[in-house]
Design a protein around this motif. Structure first.
Motif, PDB file in Angstrom:
ATOM      1  N   HIS A  27       0.848  -1.200   0.090  1.00  5.10           N
ATOM      2  CA  HIS A  27      -0.021  -0.149   0.119  1.00  5.10           C
ATOM      3  C   HIS A  27       0.825   1.413   0.121  1.00  5.10           C
ATOM      4  CE1 HIS A  27       0.777  -0.759   4.245  1.00  5.10           C
ATOM      5  NE2 HIS A  27       0.603   0.528   4.398  1.00  5.10           N
ATOM      6  N   LEU A  28       0.156   2.446  -0.183  1.00 10.20           N
ATOM      7  CA  LEU A  28       0.708   3.751  -0.334  1.00 10.20           C
ATOM      8  C   LEU A  28       0.274   4.465   0.923  1.00 10.20           C
ATOM      9  CD1 LEU A  28       0.902   4.656  -3.936  1.00 10.20           C
ATOM     10  CD2 LEU A  28       2.691   3.747  -2.940  1.00 10.20           C
ATOM     11  N   VAL A  29       1.049   5.400   1.580  1.00  9.87           N
ATOM     12  CA  VAL A  29       0.611   6.450   2.700  1.00  9.87           C
ATOM     13  C   VAL A  29       0.748   7.364   2.065  1.00  9.87           C
ATOM     14  CG1 VAL A  29       0.779   6.953   5.039  1.00  9.87           C
ATOM     15  CG2 VAL A  29       1.392   4.629   4.405  1.00  9.87           C
ATOM     16  N   ILE A  30      -0.303   8.444   2.025  1.00  7.75           N
ATOM     17  CA  ILE A  30      -0.167   9.688   1.331  1.00  7.75           C
ATOM     18  C   ILE A  30      -0.615  10.580   2.344  1.00  7.75           C
ATOM     19  CG2 ILE A  30      -1.469  11.152  -0.160  1.00  7.75           C
ATOM     20  CD1 ILE A  30      -1.706   7.517  -0.686  1.00  7.75           C
ATOM     21  N   ARG A  31       0.333  11.632   2.722  1.00  4.63           N
ATOM     22  CA  ARG A  31       0.248  12.658   3.721  1.00  4.63           C
ATOM     23  C   ARG A  31       0.160  14.023   3.147  1.00  4.63           C
ATOM     24  NH1 ARG A  31       1.521   9.540   8.465  1.00  4.63           N
ATOM     25  NH2 ARG A  31       2.765   7.846   7.887  1.00  4.63           N
ATOM     26  N   THR A  32      -0.695  15.025   3.458  1.00  3.50           N
ATOM     27  CA  THR A  32      -0.591  16.129   3.181  1.00  3.50           C
ATOM     28  C   THR A  32      -0.572  17.243   4.379  1.00  3.50           C
ATOM     29  OG1 THR A  32      -1.786  15.779   1.245  1.00  3.50           O
ATOM     30  CG2 THR A  32      -1.645  18.075   1.788  1.00  3.50           C
ATOM     31  N   PRO A  33       0.682  17.076   5.042  1.00  2.00           N
ATOM     32  CA  PRO A  33       0.817  17.909   6.316  1.00  2.00           C
ATOM     33  C   PRO A  33       0.314  19.444   6.369  1.00  2.00           C
ATOM     34  CG  PRO A  33       2.929  16.772   5.676  1.00  2.00           C
ATOM     35  CD  PRO A  33       1.887  16.843   4.620  1.00  2.00           C
ATOM     36  N   ALA A  34       0.202  20.084   5.045  1.00  2.12           N
ATOM     37  CA  ALA A  34      -0.591  21.527   5.073  1.00  2.12           C
ATOM     38  C   ALA A  34      -1.777  21.428   5.208  1.00  2.12           C
ATOM     39  CB  ALA A  34       0.258  21.992   3.915  1.00  2.12           C
ATOM     40  N   ASN A  35      -2.447  20.400   5.085  1.00  2.00           N
ATOM     41  CA  ASN A  35      -4.040  20.467   5.028  1.00  2.00           C
ATOM     42  C   ASN A  35      -4.480  18.973   5.583  1.00  2.00           C
ATOM     43  OD1 ASN A  35      -6.589  21.250   4.697  1.00  2.00           O
ATOM     44  ND2 ASN A  35      -6.448  21.153   2.483  1.00  2.00           N
ATOM     45  N   PRO A  36      -4.194  18.812   7.020  1.00  2.00           N
ATOM     46  CA  PRO A  36      -4.773  17.562   7.764  1.00  2.00           C
ATOM     47  C   PRO A  36      -5.864  16.948   7.672  1.00  2.00           C
ATOM     48  CG  PRO A  36      -4.064  19.134   9.238  1.00  2.00           C
ATOM     49  CD  PRO A  36      -3.851  19.678   7.995  1.00  2.00           C
ATOM     50  N   THR A  37      -6.912  17.821   7.428  1.00  2.00           N
ATOM     51  CA  THR A  37      -8.374  17.555   7.476  1.00  2.00           C
ATOM     52  C   THR A  37      -8.697  17.157   5.853  1.00  2.00           C
ATOM     53  OG1 THR A  37      -8.990  19.900   7.287  1.00  2.00           O
ATOM     54  CG2 THR A  37      -8.794  18.764   9.414  1.00  2.00           C
ATOM     55  N   TYR A  38      -8.027  17.183   4.888  1.00  2.00           N
ATOM     56  CA  TYR A  38      -8.319  16.947   3.403  1.00  2.00           C
ATOM     57  C   TYR A  38      -8.141  15.380   3.526  1.00  2.00           C
ATOM     58  CZ  TYR A  38      -7.469  16.807  -1.474  1.00  2.00           C
ATOM     59  OH  TYR A  38      -7.545  16.490  -3.017  1.00  2.00           O
ATOM     60  N   PHE A  39      -9.378  14.849   3.420  1.00  2.00           N
ATOM     61  CA  PHE A  39      -9.469  13.407   3.372  1.00  2.00           C
ATOM     62  C   PHE A  39      -8.962  12.857   2.155  1.00  2.00           C
ATOM     63  CE2 PHE A  39     -14.351  14.299   4.975  1.00  2.00           C
ATOM     64  CZ  PHE A  39     -13.753  14.676   6.237  1.00  2.00           C
ATOM     65  N   TRP A  40      -8.818  13.304   1.138  1.00  2.00           N
ATOM     66  CA  TRP A  40      -8.031  12.429   0.133  1.00  2.00           C
ATOM     67  C   TRP A  40      -6.549  13.305  -0.233  1.00  2.00           C
ATOM     68  CZ3 TRP A  40      -9.117   7.902  -0.678  1.00  2.00           C
ATOM     69  CH2 TRP A  40     -10.519   7.395   0.107  1.00  2.00           C
ATOM     70  N   GLY A  41      -5.968  13.786   0.813  1.00  2.00           N
ATOM     71  CA  GLY A  41      -4.707  14.175   0.810  1.00  2.00           C
ATOM     72  C   GLY A  41      -4.154  13.433   1.773  1.00  2.00           C
ATOM     73  N   ASN A  42      -4.902  12.691   2.740  1.00  2.00           N
ATOM     74  CA  ASN A  42      -4.201  11.888   3.974  1.00  2.00           C
ATOM     75  C   ASN A  42      -5.204  10.516   3.976  1.00  2.00           C
ATOM     76  OD1 ASN A  42      -2.695  14.234   5.277  1.00  2.00           O
ATOM     77  ND2 ASN A  42      -4.447  15.083   4.863  1.00  2.00           N
ATOM     78  N   PHE A  43      -4.645   9.634   3.263  1.00  2.00           N
ATOM     79  CA  PHE A  43      -5.260   8.356   3.033  1.00  2.00           C
ATOM     80  C   PHE A  43      -4.146   7.008   2.646  1.00  2.00           C
ATOM     81  CE2 PHE A  43      -4.812   9.846  -1.198  1.00  2.00           C
ATOM     82  CZ  PHE A  43      -4.797   8.788  -2.250  1.00  2.00           C
ATOM     83  N   LEU A  44      -4.804   5.957   2.696  1.00  2.00           N
ATOM     84  CA  LEU A  44      -4.010   4.921   2.425  1.00  2.00           C
ATOM     85  C   LEU A  44      -4.546   4.325   0.971  1.00  2.00           C
ATOM     86  CD1 LEU A  44      -3.948   2.442   5.379  1.00  2.00           C
ATOM     87  CD2 LEU A  44      -2.430   4.243   4.948  1.00  2.00           C
ATOM     88  N   LEU A  45      -3.826   4.076   0.136  1.00  2.00           N
ATOM     89  CA  LEU A  45      -4.048   3.498  -1.266  1.00  2.00           C
ATOM     90  C   LEU A  45      -3.504   1.985  -1.217  1.00  2.00           C
ATOM     91  CD1 LEU A  45      -5.160   3.463  -4.094  1.00  2.00           C
ATOM     92  CD2 LEU A  45      -3.059   4.398  -4.804  1.00  2.00           C
ATOM     93  N   LEU A  46      -4.503   1.062  -1.201  1.00  2.00           N
ATOM     94  CA  LEU A  46      -4.188  -0.369  -1.039  1.00  2.00           C
ATOM     95  C   LEU A  46      -3.742  -0.936  -2.790  1.00  2.00           C
ATOM     96  CD1 LEU A  46      -6.672  -1.968   1.189  1.00  2.00           C
ATOM     97  CD2 LEU A  46      -4.731  -0.592   1.781  1.00  2.00           C
ATOM     98  N   ARG A  47      -2.908  -2.104  -2.542  1.00  2.00           N
ATOM     99  CA  ARG A  47      -2.642  -2.434  -4.026  1.00  2.00           C
ATOM    100  C   ARG A  47      -3.726  -3.326  -4.541  1.00  2.00           C
ATOM    101  NH1 ARG A  47       2.716  -5.703  -4.244  1.00  2.00           N
ATOM    102  NH2 ARG A  47       1.506  -7.182  -2.788  1.00  2.00           N
ATOM    103  N   GLN A  48      -4.615  -3.874  -3.407  1.00  2.00           N
ATOM    104  CA  GLN A  48      -5.565  -4.670  -3.513  1.00  2.00           C
ATOM    105  C   GLN A  48      -6.481  -5.035  -2.365  1.00  2.00           C
ATOM    106  OE1 GLN A  48      -3.699  -8.533  -5.147  1.00  2.00           O
ATOM    107  NE2 GLN A  48      -3.230  -8.965  -2.762  1.00  2.00           N
ATOM    108  N   ARG A  49      -7.837  -5.728  -2.514  1.00  2.00           N
ATOM    109  CA  ARG A  49      -8.351  -5.741  -1.334  1.00  2.00           C
ATOM    110  C   ARG A  49      -7.647  -6.766  -0.389  1.00  2.00           C
ATOM    111  NH1 ARG A  49     -11.407  -7.140  -5.812  1.00  2.00           N
ATOM    112  NH2 ARG A  49     -11.505  -9.310  -4.946  1.00  2.00           N
ATOM    113  N   PRO A  50      -8.095  -6.452   0.928  1.00  2.00           N
ATOM    114  CA  PRO A  50      -7.551  -7.494   2.096  1.00  2.00           C
ATOM    115  C   PRO A  50      -8.065  -8.747   1.745  1.00  2.00           C
ATOM    116  CG  PRO A  50      -8.798  -5.739   2.887  1.00  2.00           C
ATOM    117  CD  PRO A  50      -8.797  -5.584   1.500  1.00  2.00           C
ATOM    118  N   VAL A  51      -7.671  -9.700   2.263  1.00  2.00           N
ATOM    119  CA  VAL A  51      -8.377 -11.067   2.370  1.00  2.00           C
ATOM    120  C   VAL A  51      -9.583 -10.784   3.372  1.00  2.00           C
ATOM    121  CG1 VAL A  51      -6.225 -12.486   1.857  1.00  2.00           C
ATOM    122  CG2 VAL A  51      -6.948 -11.543   4.305  1.00  2.00           C
ATOM    123  N   PRO A  52     -10.638 -11.601   3.287  1.00  2.00           N
ATOM    124  CA  PRO A  52     -11.823 -11.426   3.890  1.00  2.00           C
ATOM    125  C   PRO A  52     -11.383 -11.472   5.414  1.00  2.00           C
ATOM    126  CG  PRO A  52     -12.358 -12.934   1.981  1.00  2.00           C
ATOM    127  CD  PRO A  52     -10.728 -12.611   1.950  1.00  2.00           C
ATOM    128  N   GLY A  53     -11.811 -10.522   6.302  1.00  2.00           N
ATOM    129  CA  GLY A  53     -11.730 -10.487   7.707  1.00  2.00           C
ATOM    130  C   GLY A  53     -10.510  -9.489   7.860  1.00  2.00           C
TER     131      GLY A  53
END
Length: 266
Positions: free
Chosen positions: A28-54
């Motif tokens: 996965h990628l960890v994306i951070r936008t320190p200049a705007n911490p309440t920006y949901f889609w500037g501070n998120f995880l991007l998974l390469r694929q879905r996790p296994v069930p559970g």
């Protein structure tokens, strides 16, 4: 991490261009936008694929570990197909699933004319950009004003930095000198530009203004940057996607995101 999704690939490039930090953890990628911490889609995880069930709650836990001060949870899942039916585990964990549509075109269809007196032009002055923040506020009126306007002005700063770099512009529709509809577009890769935040005041919808600003922004980008493809994202059902299709955009992929918003932003 090799990103398959055109939507996420262009999103991440814009974030990177405005100073966001992207850490590759392999799965996965960890994306951070320190200049705007309440920006949901500037501070998120991007998974390469879905996790296994559970594994959904483990992923949410990983987000909270990476962003211990965040009140939101935002997780993207790379891919180009609709994964809605496969993400029930995240729904059960309290998250909202949105598999929107990414559309593309290399040639725009002219929209119908707007009403007399409406001015379509690029945002230029500080007042223009403040008007953009105020317009956004109308769409999030349930959120605390100070909290939202801080976020919106920080978003403006990011976009104005892109304008200053000469890679795009935000256009608006003005009625009596008040911004009532807007769309931005910025070059992300050679031959490719991505739209950002198409917004229209609720009192000015169904007047052709969104189509006008999307067309104006796209026409400017095509004429200025030698582009081959314009990229835009929309909810799969709704007025926006119908507007974009009427302008010549066609569906290219699905784009899956997961959100848990704090009550103040719900």
């Amino acid at each position: 991490m090799d990103i398959r999704s055109l939507g996420f690939r262009t999103d991440l490039r814009l974030l990177e261009m405005t100073g966001s930090e992207i850490e590759d953890r392999g799965t996965h990628l960890v994306i951070r936008t320190p200049a705007n911490p309440t920006y949901f889609w500037g501070n998120f995880l991007l998974l390469r694929q879905r996790p296994v069930p559970g594994g959904e709650r483990e992923v949410i836990g990983a987000f909270r570990t990476e962003f211990p001060q965040a009140e939101h949870v935002s997780i993207g899942i790379d891919g180009t197909d609709d994964q809605t039916d496969l993400l029930q585990g995240f729904v059960d964990a309290g998250m909202e699933v949105d598999c929107g549509t990414v559309l593309t075109t290399g040639e725009l269809v002219e929209p119908r004319p707007v009403a007399e007196g409406v001015v379509i032009r690029a945002l230029e002055s500080d007042d223009d950009w403040e008007g953009r923040a105020v317009l956004s506020r109308h769409l999030w009126s349930q959120t605390d004003e100070d909290t939202f306007m801080t976020y919106a002005r920080r978003k403006n700063e990011q976009e104005r930095a892109l304008v200053a770099q000469g890679v795009g512009q935000r256009f608006g529709a003005f009625v009596d000198d008040t911004l009532v509809s807007t769309a931005g577009i910025f070059v992300t890769h050679a031959g490719l530009a991505r739209y950002q935040s198409v917004e229209t005041h609720p009192d000015h919808r169904r007047q052709g203004l969104a189509a006008a600003v999307v067309h104006a922004a796209g026409a400017h980008a095509l004429a200025t940057y030698g582009l081959e493809t314009l990229v835009i994202a929309a909810d799969t059902d709704g007025d926006a996607i119908r507007i974009y299709r009427s302008l010549g955009f066609t569906d290219a992929e699905r784009h899956c995101t997961l959100e848990l918003r704090p009550d103040a932003w719900a």
